[in-house]
Write a protein that holds these residues in place. Structure first.
Motif, mmCIF file in Angstrom:
data_model
loop_
_atom_site.group_PDB
_atom_site.id
_atom_site.type_symbol
_atom_site.label_atom_id
_atom_site.label_comp_id
_atom_site.label_asym_id
_atom_site.label_seq_id
_atom_site.Cartn_x
_atom_site.Cartn_y
_atom_site.Cartn_z
ATOM 1 N N MET A 1 -16.165 -8.745 14.246
ATOM 2 C CA MET A 1 -16.136 -9.178 12.865
ATOM 3 C C MET A 1 -15.087 -8.362 12.118
ATOM 4 O O MET A 1 -14.947 -7.170 12.338
ATOM 5 N N LYS A 2 -14.360 -9.009 11.216
ATOM 6 C CA LYS A 2 -13.357 -8.346 10.387
ATOM 7 C C LYS A 2 -13.950 -8.002 9.028
ATOM 8 O O LYS A 2 -14.529 -8.863 8.370
ATOM 9 N N PHE A 3 -13.736 -6.757 8.608
ATOM 10 C CA PHE A 3 -14.213 -6.299 7.317
ATOM 11 C C PHE A 3 -13.043 -5.903 6.429
ATOM 12 O O PHE A 3 -12.073 -5.318 6.903
ATOM 13 N N ALA A 4 -13.151 -6.215 5.156
ATOM 14 C CA ALA A 4 -12.301 -5.649 4.113
ATOM 15 C C ALA A 4 -13.244 -4.779 3.291
ATOM 16 O O ALA A 4 -14.368 -5.187 2.980
ATOM 17 N N ILE A 5 -12.805 -3.573 2.980
ATOM 18 C CA ILE A 5 -13.658 -2.639 2.248
ATOM 19 C C ILE A 5 -12.942 -2.242 0.969
ATOM 20 O O ILE A 5 -11.773 -1.843 0.988
ATOM 21 N N ALA A 6 -13.644 -2.365 -0.152
ATOM 22 C CA ALA A 6 -13.101 -1.969 -1.454
ATOM 23 C C ALA A 6 -13.948 -0.828 -2.004
ATOM 24 O O ALA A 6 -15.175 -0.874 -1.973
ATOM 25 N N LEU A 7 -13.264 0.190 -2.485
ATOM 26 C CA LEU A 7 -13.950 1.354 -3.048
ATOM 27 C C LEU A 7 -13.538 1.513 -4.506
ATOM 28 O O LEU A 7 -12.353 1.624 -4.815
ATOM 29 N N PHE A 8 -14.526 1.522 -5.389
ATOM 30 C CA PHE A 8 -14.305 1.608 -6.828
ATOM 31 C C PHE A 8 -14.689 2.968 -7.405
ATOM 32 O O PHE A 8 -14.447 3.222 -8.569
ATOM 33 N N ALA A 9 -15.310 3.838 -6.623
ATOM 34 C CA ALA A 9 -15.877 5.095 -7.118
ATOM 35 C C ALA A 9 -14.985 6.289 -6.787
ATOM 36 O O ALA A 9 -14.289 6.297 -5.778
ATOM 37 N N PRO A 10 -15.038 7.329 -7.635
ATOM 38 C CA PRO A 10 -14.247 8.536 -7.386
ATOM 39 C C PRO A 10 -14.830 9.353 -6.226
ATOM 40 O O PRO A 10 -15.968 9.103 -5.794
ATOM 41 N N PRO A 11 -14.078 10.334 -5.728
ATOM 42 C CA PRO A 11 -14.523 11.104 -4.564
ATOM 43 C C PRO A 11 -15.867 11.806 -4.727
ATOM 44 O O PRO A 11 -16.609 11.944 -3.760
ATOM 45 N N HIS A 12 -16.205 12.238 -5.930
ATOM 46 C CA HIS A 12 -17.456 12.973 -6.110
ATOM 47 C C HIS A 12 -18.690 12.059 -6.202
ATOM 48 O O HIS A 12 -19.812 12.544 -6.230
ATOM 49 N N ALA A 13 -18.507 10.762 -6.219
ATOM 50 C CA ALA A 13 -19.634 9.827 -6.312
ATOM 51 C C ALA A 13 -20.236 9.572 -4.927
ATOM 52 O O ALA A 13 -19.498 9.477 -3.940
ATOM 53 N N GLY A 30 -17.348 -1.517 17.109
ATOM 54 C CA GLY A 30 -16.418 -2.435 17.751
ATOM 55 C C GLY A 30 -15.853 -3.504 16.839
ATOM 56 O O GLY A 30 -15.200 -4.446 17.302
ATOM 57 N N HIS A 31 -16.065 -3.364 15.554
ATOM 58 C CA HIS A 31 -15.543 -4.328 14.588
ATOM 59 C C HIS A 31 -14.166 -3.867 14.097
ATOM 60 O O HIS A 31 -13.676 -2.819 14.500
ATOM 61 N N GLU A 32 -13.580 -4.626 13.204
ATOM 62 C CA GLU A 32 -12.238 -4.356 12.710
ATOM 63 C C GLU A 32 -12.253 -4.226 11.191
ATOM 64 O O GLU A 32 -13.015 -4.910 10.509
ATOM 65 N N PHE A 37 -9.204 -1.028 0.350
ATOM 66 C CA PHE A 37 -8.584 -1.194 -0.966
ATOM 67 C C PHE A 37 -9.280 -0.260 -1.951
ATOM 68 O O PHE A 37 -10.502 -0.306 -2.115
ATOM 69 N N PHE A 38 -8.489 0.592 -2.596
ATOM 70 C CA PHE A 38 -9.020 1.571 -3.533
ATOM 71 C C PHE A 38 -8.649 1.135 -4.946
ATOM 72 O O PHE A 38 -7.468 0.949 -5.262
ATOM 73 N N TYR A 39 -9.673 0.957 -5.785
ATOM 74 C CA TYR A 39 -9.506 0.358 -7.099
ATOM 75 C C TYR A 39 -10.272 1.164 -8.136
ATOM 76 O O TYR A 39 -11.187 1.924 -7.793
ATOM 77 N N GLN A 40 -9.949 0.993 -9.390
ATOM 78 C CA GLN A 40 -10.564 1.720 -10.505
ATOM 79 C C GLN A 40 -10.526 3.215 -10.190
ATOM 80 O O GLN A 40 -9.504 3.735 -9.777
ATOM 81 N N ASP A 41 -11.639 3.950 -10.369
ATOM 82 C CA ASP A 41 -11.637 5.391 -10.091
ATOM 83 C C ASP A 41 -11.570 5.701 -8.591
ATOM 84 O O ASP A 41 -11.359 6.847 -8.202
ATOM 85 N N ALA A 121 -10.694 -11.585 5.891
ATOM 86 C CA ALA A 121 -11.847 -10.909 6.497
ATOM 87 C C ALA A 121 -13.047 -11.858 6.587
ATOM 88 O O ALA A 121 -13.134 -12.855 5.871
ATOM 89 N N ASP A 122 -13.965 -11.496 7.463
ATOM 90 C CA ASP A 122 -15.240 -12.210 7.525
ATOM 91 C C ASP A 122 -16.173 -11.726 6.416
ATOM 92 O O ASP A 122 -17.000 -12.490 5.920
ATOM 93 N N ARG A 123 -16.032 -10.442 6.047
ATOM 94 C CA ARG A 123 -16.882 -9.850 5.016
ATOM 95 C C ARG A 123 -16.055 -8.914 4.142
ATOM 96 O O ARG A 123 -15.268 -8.130 4.645
ATOM 97 N N LEU A 124 -16.265 -8.997 2.835
ATOM 98 C CA LEU A 124 -15.728 -8.038 1.893
ATOM 99 C C LEU A 124 -16.915 -7.208 1.434
ATOM 100 O O LEU A 124 -17.896 -7.749 0.901
ATOM 101 N N VAL A 125 -16.836 -5.900 1.650
ATOM 102 C CA VAL A 125 -17.910 -4.999 1.256
ATOM 103 C C VAL A 125 -17.351 -4.047 0.214
ATOM 104 O O VAL A 125 -16.328 -3.393 0.437
ATOM 105 N N CYS A 126 -18.030 -3.979 -0.951
ATOM 106 C CA CYS A 126 -17.566 -3.157 -2.068
ATOM 107 C C CYS A 126 -18.527 -2.005 -2.307
ATOM 108 O O CYS A 126 -19.744 -2.166 -2.202
#
Length: 130
Positions: A1-13, A30-32, A37-41, A121-126
């Motif tokens: 399965m292909k994943f796209a991952i988006a992160l909106f939170a700063p490092p301390h969160a 074994g997925h991809e 993608f790093f967005y906002q903080d 991607a098959d899934r976008l996880v934020c």
């Protein structure tokens, strides 16, 4: 399965650490990951200017090591980065700023990169965000 991952939170969160652990588990399973993608903080996770106290987890360094080790496509939203002073060499020169916080493997690019990643991607996880 292909994943796209988006992160909106700063490092301390907490969600920043959860996103990294999830990304590690995706690859271990074994997925991809077709794009991070790093967005906002979340753009601060790509900053080489952050100095983490010795008794805390250095998530920017861990993200960098993870991206480099797995040769992942890691995109930082340029609009969010500029707003927060997280600049690469090209943008620092363009705006006459001395500080450069973003270096390879990170790439500054537009929000369209998140849209493209979600389409491929098959899934976008934020993680994080409001």
């Amino acid at each position: 399965m292909k994943f796209a991952i988006a992160l909106f939170a700063p490092p301390h969160a907490p969600s920043s650490r959860r996103a990294l652990r999830f990304a590690e588990a995706v690859l271990a399973g074994g997925h991809e990951i077709n794009r991070l993608f790093f967005y906002q903080d979340g753009v601060h996770n790509a900053s080489g200017s952050i100095v983490t106290p010795q008794d805390e987890l250095d998530l920017p360094a861990q993200w960098r090591a993870f991206v480099e080790r797995h040769k992942l496509d890691a995109v930082v939203c340029i609009a969010a980065a500029l707003r927060r002073g997280v600049l690469d060499a090209q943008e620092a020169q363009r705006y006459g700023r001395a500080a450069i916080a973003v270096t390879p493997p990170w790439e500054l690019s537009g929000l369209g990169q998140l849209h493209e990643a979600a389409q491929q991607a098959d899934r976008l996880v934020c993680f994080g965000g409001v």
